[in-house]
Design a protein around this motif. Structure first.
Motif: not given
Length: 442
Positions: A379-406
């Protein structure tokens, strides 16, 4: 092609300026073509000839072979054996040329030492075993010093020594003399331990020698040694042992105060290699603990291991960061560890930073830990918000684009679902228009 003599690899061509009758003439010294290694194009210091009849500098051809090449660089013939015959005649000619051109600043190339052979290593091993059986500490020290000097002469020597059983002979000697007073044989034990750090035993028999109670207590004692080199050697040997034999952990965890000794090495770093080795030992202790029912992990947490690991992540090198994340991921498998990591203000910023910043392994581990920290169960709403503020969303998209394990891809998908869940509830999410177009798999 003419290659000029150079004082150093990065320097300009060597020239001697000769002043005569009011004008100067630059004389450029050239290296005869047959004195140059066909691989490096530099003056050969230790010319050796392959079965194809082509002569190379020993260092250059060994590097060529060590990288997996099986053909002669010049003739392209397949090498049915890698024997390197010293070309003494050519080496003498090169030395004479150096002496002749001494006035031009050319230093004479010293006569290279003959590399050690497997038979010589086996002879040293047998002598060490015999000296150990006789309790001749002085002879053992002399032999250990001898192999150390030989190993420092070249990588080839070191490889030959390691591959021909010296580790088992060293382990036998170490185990034997730990049965007696460590103070009396301290010098010998430190010399043997130093050699074991680069030549660990490769056989089960050799490893079992270092599993004895006496051997373990001696290494544990050396972990607190004032001499940093001895402490580094002790943790390096422990790392090799726990990596080679998981059952080694059973005996290691029975040593009183071993957790404190390991923690101190992380708290007062010796060098990156020692820090990485210590993290490997700690990880193995947590993974393979059998007699303590999870108490080892809890003890490390209570000692303050998690804040210490987060500090290591701030400016640690690649090896340290990778291993620190491995340990942190393991700690997050326990509720106590996960809660402690979650409550630390450095955790999410550091984890987001390490994505796509250190290595593929570090990226996967950072995502794994983030997933554990901000899962819906917490139930860590604050953790989600902090991660997004720090650019986690964009980085995770890049990880998907360059490829990663299942598994990493599945965790990213779940993280996106959590982020998407809060996009209408938190103002700061509205700026990330990417959510609007994000399709979450069912």
């Amino acid at each position: 092609m003419i290659l000029s003599w150079r004082r150093s690899r990065g320097g300009a061509s060597f020239r001697k300026s000769e002043v005569s009758k009011g004008f100067s003439v630059d004389l450029e010294l050239t290296i005869p073509t047959h004195f140059r290694c066909p691989i490096s194009l530099e003056l050969m210091k230790d010319p050796v000839t392959l079965l194809t009849g082509i002569t190379y500098d020993r260092d250059s051809i060994e590097k060529w072979i060590d990288t997996g090449n099986v053909r002669c660089p010049v003739t392209n013939q397949i090498l049915t054996n890698f024997e390197q015959i010293p070309n003494h005649t050519l080496r003498k000619m090169i030395q004479d040329w150096c002496v002749k051109n001494k006035s031009h600043g050319v230093d004479r190339i010293p006569t290279p030492r003959v590399p050690i052979s497997p038979l010589e290593v086996l002879d040293i091993c047998s002598k060490m075993v015999a000296a150990t059986r006789l309790g001749d500490a002085k002879k053992c020290v002399d032999l250990v010093v001898k192999i150390t000097i030989l190993a420092k002469e070249s990588e080839r020597n070191k490889r030959c020594i390691v591959e021909n059983g010296i580790g088992s002979a060293l382990a036998d000697s170490f185990e034997y003399f730990t049965r007696f007073s460590i103070d009396i044989h301290e010098n010998l034990l430190k010399e043997v331990l130093s050699a074991l750090a680069w030549a660990p035993p490769r056989t089960q028999e050799g490893i079992s020698k270092l599993k004895s109670t006496n051997s373990l207590h001696c290494m544990a004692l050396f972990l607190n040694e004032e001499d940093l080199l001895t402490r580094r050697n002790a943790i390096s040997v422990l790392k090799e042992l726990v990596s080679a034999d998981q059952y080694y952990i059973d005996r290691l965890e029975r040593i009183d105060g071993i957790e404190e000794k390991l923690f101190q090495i992380l708290e007062v770093p010796i060098c990156p290699k020692a820090t990485e080795a210590c993290l490997v030992v700690i990880h193995h202790m947590m993974v393979f603990e059998k007699t303590t029912g999870g108490l080892i992990m809890s003890k490390f947490i209570q000692m303050g291991l998690i804040p210490l690991i987060l500090e290591l992540l701030v400016d640690g090198d690649r090896g340290v960061c990778d291993m620190a994340l491995v340990v942190l991921d393991r700690l997050c498998n326990a509720k106590e560890g996960k809660d402690t990591v979650h409550d630390n203000a450095l955790s999410i910023p550091l984890l987001v930073k390490k994505i796509l910043h250190v290595s593929d392994a570090a990226t996967d581990l950072s995502i794994s830990i983030l997933h554990k920290l901000i899962s819906e169960e917490n139930g860590s709403c604050n953790g989600v918000i902090e991660a997004v503020k720090l650019g986690a969303f964009q980085k995770l998209l890049v990880v998907l684009q360059v490829g990663c394990g299942k598994r990493t891809r599945e965790k990213i998908t779940e993280l996106f679902k959590m982020m998407n869940m809060y996009r209408y509830k938190v103002d700061c999410f509205e700026s990330y228009v990417g959510f609007k177009y994000l399709k979450i798999p069912n």
